[in-house]
Design a protein around this motif. Structure first.
Motif, PDB file in Angstrom:
ATOM      1  N   THR A  63       0.837  -1.197   0.000  1.00 20.76           N
ATOM      2  CA  THR A  63       0.000   0.000   0.000  1.00 20.76           C
ATOM      3  C   THR A  63       0.872   1.248   0.000  1.00 20.76           C
ATOM      4  N   GLY A  64       0.555   2.197  -0.892  1.00 19.36           N
ATOM      5  CA  GLY A  64       1.309   3.443  -0.922  1.00 19.36           C
ATOM      6  C   GLY A  64       1.177   4.128  -2.263  1.00 19.36           C
ATOM      7  N   ALA A  65       2.234   4.864  -2.643  1.00 15.20           N
ATOM      8  CA  ALA A  65       2.243   5.623  -3.896  1.00 15.20           C
ATOM      9  C   ALA A  65       3.336   5.084  -4.816  1.00 15.20           C
ATOM     10  N   LEU A  66       2.926   4.577  -5.969  1.00 18.12           N
ATOM     11  CA  LEU A  66       3.832   4.035  -6.979  1.00 18.12           C
ATOM     12  C   LEU A  66       3.970   5.076  -8.080  1.00 18.12           C
ATOM     13  N   ASN A  67       5.152   5.673  -8.174  1.00 15.18           N
ATOM     14  CA  ASN A  67       5.376   6.777  -9.117  1.00 15.18           C
ATOM     15  C   ASN A  67       4.249   7.803  -9.019  1.00 15.18           C
ATOM     16  N   GLY A  68       3.868   8.119  -7.771  1.00 16.96           N
ATOM     17  CA  GLY A  68       2.874   9.151  -7.499  1.00 16.96           C
ATOM     18  C   GLY A  68       1.430   8.694  -7.537  1.00 16.96           C
ATOM     19  N   LYS A  69       1.153   7.451  -7.909  1.00 19.15           N
ATOM     20  CA  LYS A  69      -0.216   6.938  -7.975  1.00 19.15           C
ATOM     21  C   LYS A  69      -0.528   6.153  -6.703  1.00 19.15           C
ATOM     22  N   GLN A  70      -1.525   6.618  -5.952  1.00 17.54           N
ATOM     23  CA  GLN A  70      -1.862   6.050  -4.646  1.00 17.54           C
ATOM     24  C   GLN A  70      -2.811   4.861  -4.783  1.00 17.54           C
ATOM     25  N   GLY A  71      -2.531   3.800  -4.015  1.00 12.50           N
ATOM     26  CA  GLY A  71      -3.407   2.640  -3.999  1.00 12.50           C
ATOM     27  C   GLY A  71      -2.711   1.463  -3.347  1.00 12.50           C
ATOM     28  N   SER A  72      -3.207   0.266  -3.652  1.00 12.03           N
ATOM     29  CA  SER A  72      -2.599  -0.948  -3.111  1.00 12.03           C
ATOM     30  C   SER A  72      -2.703  -2.053  -4.149  1.00 12.03           C
ATOM     31  N   PHE A  73      -1.938  -3.121  -3.934  1.00 11.76           N
ATOM     32  CA  PHE A  73      -2.015  -4.312  -4.762  1.00 11.76           C
ATOM     33  C   PHE A  73      -1.418  -5.472  -3.975  1.00 11.76           C
ATOM     34  N   ILE A  74      -1.714  -6.680  -4.440  1.00 11.42           N
ATOM     35  CA  ILE A  74      -1.235  -7.899  -3.783  1.00 11.42           C
ATOM     36  C   ILE A  74      -0.179  -8.548  -4.665  1.00 11.42           C
ATOM     37  N   VAL A  75       0.883  -9.065  -4.048  1.00 14.89           N
ATOM     38  CA  VAL A  75       1.874  -9.849  -4.785  1.00 14.89           C
ATOM     39  C   VAL A  75       1.971 -11.238  -4.171  1.00 14.89           C
ATOM     40  N   THR A  76       2.336 -12.195  -5.015  1.00 14.99           N
ATOM     41  CA  THR A  76       2.589 -13.555  -4.571  1.00 14.99           C
ATOM     42  C   THR A  76       4.043 -13.897  -4.865  1.00 14.99           C
ATOM     43  N   HIS A  77       4.719 -14.517  -3.894  1.00 16.53           N
ATOM     44  CA  HIS A  77       6.126 -14.891  -4.007  1.00 16.53           C
ATOM     45  C   HIS A  77       6.264 -16.407  -4.102  1.00 16.53           C
ATOM     46  N   ARG A  78       7.238 -16.865  -4.887  1.00 19.01           N
ATOM     47  CA  ARG A  78       7.646 -18.270  -4.890  1.00 19.01           C
ATOM     48  C   ARG A  78       9.156 -18.282  -5.104  1.00 19.01           C
ATOM     49  N   GLY A  79       9.866 -18.812  -4.130  1.00 20.28           N
ATOM     50  CA  GLY A  79      11.319 -18.855  -4.232  1.00 20.28           C
ATOM     51  C   GLY A  79      11.858 -20.226  -3.870  1.00 20.28           C
ATOM     52  N   THR A  80      12.845 -20.671  -4.643  1.00 23.54           N
ATOM     53  CA  THR A  80      13.529 -21.930  -4.341  1.00 23.54           C
ATOM     54  C   THR A  80      15.034 -21.705  -4.392  1.00 23.54           C
ATOM     55  N   MET A  81      15.757 -22.524  -3.630  1.00 22.10           N
ATOM     56  CA  MET A  81      17.210 -22.458  -3.624  1.00 22.10           C
ATOM     57  C   MET A  81      17.754 -23.881  -3.537  1.00 22.10           C
ATOM     58  N   THR A  82      18.760 -24.160  -4.356  1.00 20.14           N
ATOM     59  CA  THR A  82      19.480 -25.429  -4.310  1.00 20.14           C
ATOM     60  C   THR A  82      20.959 -25.122  -4.322  1.00 20.14           C
ATOM     61  N   LYS A  83      21.777 -26.163  -4.280  1.00 15.37           N
ATOM     62  CA  LYS A  83      23.227 -25.948  -4.343  1.00 15.37           C
ATOM     63  C   LYS A  83      23.644 -25.326  -5.670  1.00 15.37           C
ATOM     64  N   ASP A  84      22.782 -25.444  -6.690  1.00 14.47           N
ATOM     65  CA  ASP A  84      23.092 -24.908  -8.019  1.00 14.47           C
ATOM     66  C   ASP A  84      22.636 -23.470  -8.230  1.00 14.47           C
ATOM     67  N   GLY A  85      21.873 -22.909  -7.299  1.00 15.66           N
ATOM     68  CA  GLY A  85      21.422 -21.530  -7.464  1.00 15.66           C
ATOM     69  C   GLY A  85      20.047 -21.318  -6.886  1.00 15.66           C
ATOM     70  N   GLN A  86      19.453 -20.173  -7.258  1.00 20.12           N
ATOM     71  CA  GLN A  86      18.140 -19.842  -6.737  1.00 20.12           C
ATOM     72  C   GLN A  86      17.233 -19.357  -7.858  1.00 20.12           C
ATOM     73  N   ASP A  87      15.926 -19.440  -7.606  1.00 16.11           N
ATOM     74  CA  ASP A  87      14.923 -18.984  -8.552  1.00 16.11           C
ATOM     75  C   ASP A  87      13.844 -18.268  -7.754  1.00 16.11           C
ATOM     76  N   LEU A  88      13.530 -17.038  -8.137  1.00 12.65           N
ATOM     77  CA  LEU A  88      12.541 -16.244  -7.421  1.00 12.65           C
ATOM     78  C   LEU A  88      11.555 -15.664  -8.417  1.00 12.65           C
ATOM     79  N   SER A  89      10.267 -15.794  -8.114  1.00 14.82           N
ATOM     80  CA  SER A  89       9.208 -15.220  -8.933  1.00 14.82           C
ATOM     81  C   SER A  89       8.257 -14.460  -8.021  1.00 14.82           C
ATOM     82  N   ILE A  90       8.071 -13.163  -8.297  1.00  7.56           N
ATOM     83  CA  ILE A  90       7.107 -12.353  -7.557  1.00  7.56           C
ATOM     84  C   ILE A  90       6.190 -11.714  -8.590  1.00  7.56           C
ATOM     85  N   ILE A  91       4.900 -12.033  -8.505  1.00  8.14           N
ATOM     86  CA  ILE A  91       3.926 -11.594  -9.497  1.00  8.14           C
ATOM     87  C   ILE A  91       2.876 -10.719  -8.827  1.00  8.14           C
TER      88      ILE A  91
END
Length: 128
Positions: A63-91
């Motif tokens: 919730t707040g002002a994004l480039n001056g536009k006031q409002g809110s939105f929801i994001v969903t996170h999915r993150g994984t990590m292995t010995k080979d690296g990490q992968d993160l998705s936030i939509i």
């Protein structure tokens, strides 16, 4: 797509019982930069100590002002990590925007370098 970036502070508090798996945590963030505001959310995390595999999922209301536009939105996170690296998705959850952010869509990326957190939001809003 429009880009916004800046920094944020995060506070993570455990809410699950001792030994509960996956672990549950509450999130509180304070953002500065192109987005000025706060967020609250819930996260679940788990892993396999033997292999080093880690995973987390989270829902967060921002919730707040994004480039001056006031409002809110929801994001969903999915993150994984292995010995080979990490992968993160936030939509940004489609149709979750309110106020001047109604109709927002896009993605978010977060970085944690030496304990300093930053974000980039790539988003679009309907014309008008």
């Amino acid at each position: 797509m429009t880009k916004a970036s800046g920094a944020f502070e995060v506070e993570v508090k455990p809410v699950s019982g001792e030994g509960e798996s996956p672990a549950r945590m509450s999130l509180t963030k304070s953002f500065t930069g192109d987005f000025v505001g706060t967020s609250t959310g819930q996260m679940m995390a788990g892993g396999n100590e033997a292999t080093g595999a880690r995973v987390y999922v989270a829902l967060e209301t921002i919730t707040g002002a994004l480039n001056g536009k006031q409002g809110s939105f929801i994001v969903t996170h999915r993150g994984t990590m292995t010995k080979d690296g990490q992968d993160l998705s936030i939509i940004i959850v489609p149709d979750s925007g309110t106020g001047a952010l109604s109709g927002i869509s896009g993605t978010m990326d977060i970085q944690n370098v030496d304990g300093n957190h930053s974000y980039t939001i790539d988003y679009s809003l309907p014309e008008g």
